[in-house]
Design an enzyme around this catalytic site. Structure first.
Site, PDB file in Angstrom:
ATOM      1  N   GLY A  83     -11.602  18.605  13.901  1.00 20.87           N
ATOM      2  CA  GLY A  83     -12.128  18.442  12.144  1.00 20.87           C
ATOM      3  C   GLY A  83     -13.559  18.189  12.239  1.00 20.87           C
ATOM      4  O   GLY A  83     -14.266  18.141  13.406  1.00 20.87           O
ATOM      5  N   ARG A  86     -18.798  15.673  12.058  1.00 21.53           N
ATOM      6  CA  ARG A  86     -20.115  15.671  11.540  1.00 21.53           C
ATOM      7  C   ARG A  86     -20.822  16.239  10.480  1.00 21.53           C
ATOM      8  O   ARG A  86     -22.004  16.866  10.821  1.00 21.53           O
ATOM      9  CB  ARG A  86     -21.141  15.359  12.798  1.00 21.53           C
ATOM     10  N   ASP A 118     -21.026   9.753  16.634  1.00 22.12           N
ATOM     11  CA  ASP A 118     -21.621   8.967  15.620  1.00 22.12           C
ATOM     12  C   ASP A 118     -22.098   9.744  14.172  1.00 22.12           C
ATOM     13  O   ASP A 118     -22.844   9.221  13.437  1.00 22.12           O
ATOM     14  CB  ASP A 118     -23.266   8.649  16.055  1.00 22.12           C
ATOM     15  N   GLY A 119     -21.599  10.859  14.454  1.00 20.32           N
ATOM     16  CA  GLY A 119     -21.859  11.817  13.131  1.00 20.32           C
ATOM     17  C   GLY A 119     -23.179  12.311  13.091  1.00 20.32           C
ATOM     18  O   GLY A 119     -23.160  13.163  11.843  1.00 20.32           O
ATOM     19  N   ARG A 169     -25.985  24.864   6.608  1.00 24.88           N
ATOM     20  CA  ARG A 169     -25.542  26.051   7.142  1.00 24.88           C
ATOM     21  C   ARG A 169     -24.804  26.726   6.001  1.00 24.88           C
ATOM     22  O   ARG A 169     -23.961  26.199   5.121  1.00 24.88           O
ATOM     23  CB  ARG A 169     -24.540  25.628   8.388  1.00 24.88           C
ATOM     24  N   ASP A 245     -11.724  26.406  17.920  1.00 21.93           N
ATOM     25  CA  ASP A 245     -12.245  25.787  16.791  1.00 21.93           C
ATOM     26  C   ASP A 245     -13.817  26.160  16.641  1.00 21.93           C
ATOM     27  O   ASP A 245     -14.263  26.228  15.307  1.00 21.93           O
ATOM     28  CB  ASP A 245     -12.153  24.493  16.993  1.00 21.93           C
ATOM     29  N   ASN A 246     -14.362  27.051  17.419  1.00 18.24           N
ATOM     30  CA  ASN A 246     -15.624  27.672  17.159  1.00 18.24           C
ATOM     31  C   ASN A 246     -15.611  29.215  17.051  1.00 18.24           C
ATOM     32  O   ASN A 246     -16.517  29.828  17.207  1.00 18.24           O
ATOM     33  CB  ASN A 246     -16.543  27.490  18.696  1.00 18.24           C
ATOM     34  N   ASP A 255     -20.992  28.071  15.186  1.00 16.38           N
ATOM     35  CA  ASP A 255     -21.223  26.920  16.010  1.00 16.38           C
ATOM     36  C   ASP A 255     -22.140  27.251  17.220  1.00 16.38           C
ATOM     37  O   ASP A 255     -21.668  27.350  18.395  1.00 16.38           O
ATOM     38  CB  ASP A 255     -20.003  26.273  16.459  1.00 16.38           C
TER      39      ASP A 255
HETATM   40  P1  AMP Z   1     -18.509  21.335  18.778  1.00 13.40           P
HETATM   41  O1  AMP Z   1     -18.350  21.228  20.304  1.00 13.40           O
HETATM   42  O2  AMP Z   1     -19.705  21.062  18.275  1.00 13.40           O
HETATM   43  O3  AMP Z   1     -17.771  22.555  18.504  1.00 13.40           O
HETATM   44  O4  AMP Z   1     -17.724  19.970  18.281  1.00 13.40           O
HETATM   45  C1  AMP Z   1     -16.508  19.677  18.761  1.00 13.40           C
HETATM   46  C2  AMP Z   1     -15.719  18.544  17.822  1.00 13.40           C
HETATM   47  O5  AMP Z   1     -16.645  17.496  17.904  1.00 13.40           O
HETATM   48  C3  AMP Z   1     -15.813  18.758  16.375  1.00 13.40           C
HETATM   49  O6  AMP Z   1     -14.660  18.390  15.748  1.00 13.40           O
HETATM   50  C4  AMP Z   1     -17.213  18.070  15.745  1.00 13.40           C
HETATM   51  O7  AMP Z   1     -17.050  17.705  14.513  1.00 13.40           O
HETATM   52  C5  AMP Z   1     -17.090  17.039  16.746  1.00 13.40           C
HETATM   53  N1  AMP Z   1     -18.370  16.412  16.974  1.00 13.40           N
HETATM   54  C6  AMP Z   1     -19.492  17.063  17.707  1.00 13.40           C
HETATM   55  N2  AMP Z   1     -20.203  16.056  17.781  1.00 13.40           N
HETATM   56  C7  AMP Z   1     -20.007  15.104  17.193  1.00 13.40           C
HETATM   57  C8  AMP Z   1     -20.752  13.763  16.603  1.00 13.40           C
HETATM   58  N3  AMP Z   1     -22.203  13.579  17.224  1.00 13.40           N
HETATM   59  N4  AMP Z   1     -20.103  12.827  15.885  1.00 13.40           N
HETATM   60  C9  AMP Z   1     -18.914  12.949  15.605  1.00 13.40           C
HETATM   61  N5  AMP Z   1     -18.036  14.165  15.644  1.00 13.40           N
HETATM   62  C10 AMP Z   1     -18.796  15.299  16.585  1.00 13.40           C
HETATM   63 MG    MG Z   2     -17.515  23.262  16.702  1.00 11.77          MG
END
Ligand code: AMP
Ligand code: MG
Length: 476
Positions: A83, A86, A118-119, A169, A245-246, A255
């Protein structure tokens, strides 16, 4: 002005998201605003509005921010609950040309899906996404777009303390293969059906009339994704984290994390620091494409036919066909890159043999310079294999013009092959200067990559030999 946000996703798909508010940035500062894109979307924003609205400092009127639920296979392992951890979807905008797009903030704070995160996001990765997505758009590759990056005035902790930023975005939608997986994994057939109906209405409206709309949806996503990955391969683009998810149902590149472009041609190239097995290496991307599409097909099985065995048979049939559909898309890209008109039996061998001959040579410039042997030669440590290959190519590219290649071929090469790509050393320099507060190199590089078919030194030159092996980090 105000932005006339609509909220079809929130309206039509209850249960697929949670409400969440972006954090208020304490001291927002606009780093880059994409006025051309804003205008295309019918948004006439002042810089003050962009600064406040795209940093989370203020919520635009009519925004109704949500965080979307999704699951995903990450490096092959299934995470049932990812989900938006951030990111906040502010809403959708319908552009003057009728296109509906999402406007989403990324790096805008924690949501119910954040888990331990940390979002937040740092300036570097958000500017990297801006730069590379805008290059992809300029090169004609389907992609999410970047509307703005705003520094928040906050510090985020990664390996060190870094200045924080939010990216605004723009996407055709944020429906992912992982969105379908989230509900399929819970056995929620109704919600998968609702997602599929929404995806058809939003991205493939003609399919609503098909005899089997869900099979037609699978087919359409296969076609768009195969075409997309073929375009990536043509540009030497390595996504770096092709988790399910990407992967967007719309067929856009989405992403941008540890992505980067290959310089010297080497099929095993990997840049991501966390991709130890090379799962997402350059030459593996077509295989991962098929693997990810198989995960999508699994979620749709219950919708394909009332008889489960029959449904599985239908899905398997489609999956078997992916390799050849990809190969066809790739061949079309290669014909364009080689300046070939029409089709010929020998085209696949011609393209494959070039790859064999060009090991180690700069991917981008080799295609760009095919018609100019004097400029081509210095790109190769050993030109011998090319001496055998070039006459074959010339004969096919410009049959009947004797030993030389005609101007038509040179023009086609220049239109099909960018002179400028975001070179790793240039990107690195721009992002590290930006992190230190100097946006000048970023804006200069951005200008160059936004006109990628124009020759512009120094941006078209490969990394200096001292640059070494390049490593990218996940976009967090
Ligand atoms: P990503 O690797 O960017 O595709 O992210 C994979 C998952 O990790 C997704 O659910 C993102 O929303 C979550 N995510 C990535 N970075 C953060 C962050 N700094 N804080 C919270 N969730 C994160
Ligand atoms: Mg992603």
């Amino acid at each position: 002005m105000t932005i006339a946000f609509e909220h079809s996703y929130a309206r039509d798909l209850p249960g697929t998201y949670l409400r969440a508010r972006p954090d208020a940035a304490p001291a927002p500062r606009l780093l880059v605003l994409n006025q051309a894109l804003a205008t295309d979307l019918g948004l006439h924003l002042t810089e003050a509005e962009a600064t406040d609205w795209f940093s989370g400092a203020a919520l635009p009127p009519d925004a109704d921010p949500i965080a979307q639920a999704y699951a995903g296979h990450q490096f092959g392992g299934f995470s049932p609950q990812l989900g938006d951890g951030r990111a906040h979807l502010l809403g959708e905008v319908v552009a003057p040309d009728g296109r509906r797009v999402d406007i989403q903030l990324k790096g805008s704070g924690r949501t119910p899906f954040s888990r331990g995160g940390d979002g937040k996001a740092a300036i570097g990765p958000m500017l990297r996404e801006y730069l590379i997505s805008e290059f992809m758009a300029a090169a004609g590759v389907p992609t999410t777009r970047s509307l703005a990056v705003v520094a928040t005035g906050e510090e985020v902790w990664r390996e060190t303390k870094l200045p924080g930023a939010v990216l605004a975005r723009v996407a055709a939608s944020h429906l992912r293969v992982g969105t379908f997986q989230f509900f399929a994994a819970r056995g929620d057939r109704d919600q998968v059906k609702a997602l599929a109906d929404y995806a058809i209405a939003r991205h493939y409206p003609d399919l609503a009339e098909a005899a089997n709309p869900y099979l037609a949806l699978l087919d359409a996503v296969i076609d768009r994704q195969a075409a997309l990955v073929a375009e990536w391969m043509g540009l030497g683009f390595i996504h770096g984290v092709m988790n399910t998810d990407n992967m967007a149902i719309s067929g856009e590149t989405i992403d941008y994390g540890p992505c980067a472009f290959m310089e010297g041609y080497a099929p095993g190239t990997v840049f991501s620091s966390i991709d130890h097995q090379g799962r997402y290496a350059y030459a593996n991307q077509p295989l991962i494409l098929a693997w990810n599409l198989a995960r999508l097909a699994e979620t749709l099985v219950p919708l394909l036919d009332a008889n489960q065995d029959k449904a599985i048979e239908i899905a398997n049939d489609r999956l078997t066909g992916i390799a050849s559909r990809y190969r066809e898309a790739w061949l079309a890209v290669m014909r364009r890159k080689l300046g070939l008109l029409g089709t010929d039996q020998g085209d696949a061998a011609l393209a494959d043999d070039l790859l064999t001959a060009m090991q180690g040579a700069d991917w981008t410039l080799t295609f760009r310079r095919l018609a100019d042997e004097a400029a081509l030669r210095p790109l190769f440590a050993d030109f011998t294999p090319m001496e055998a290959w070039l006459p074959r190519w010339r004969a096919r590219a410009d049959a009947g013009v004797g030993a030389g290649v005609g101007a038509g071929v040179a023009d086609r090469l220049a239109q099909a092959n960018p002179a400028v790509i975001p070179r790793n050393h240039q990107v690195e320099e721009a992002l590290s200067a930006a992190t230190d507060g100097d946006m000048t190199p970023f804006h200069a590089l951005l200008a160059a990559i936004q006109a990628p078919f124009a020759e512009s030194e120094p941006y078209m030159l490969p990394a200096p030999t001292g640059f070494g092996h390049y490593v990218t980090f996940c976009g967090t």
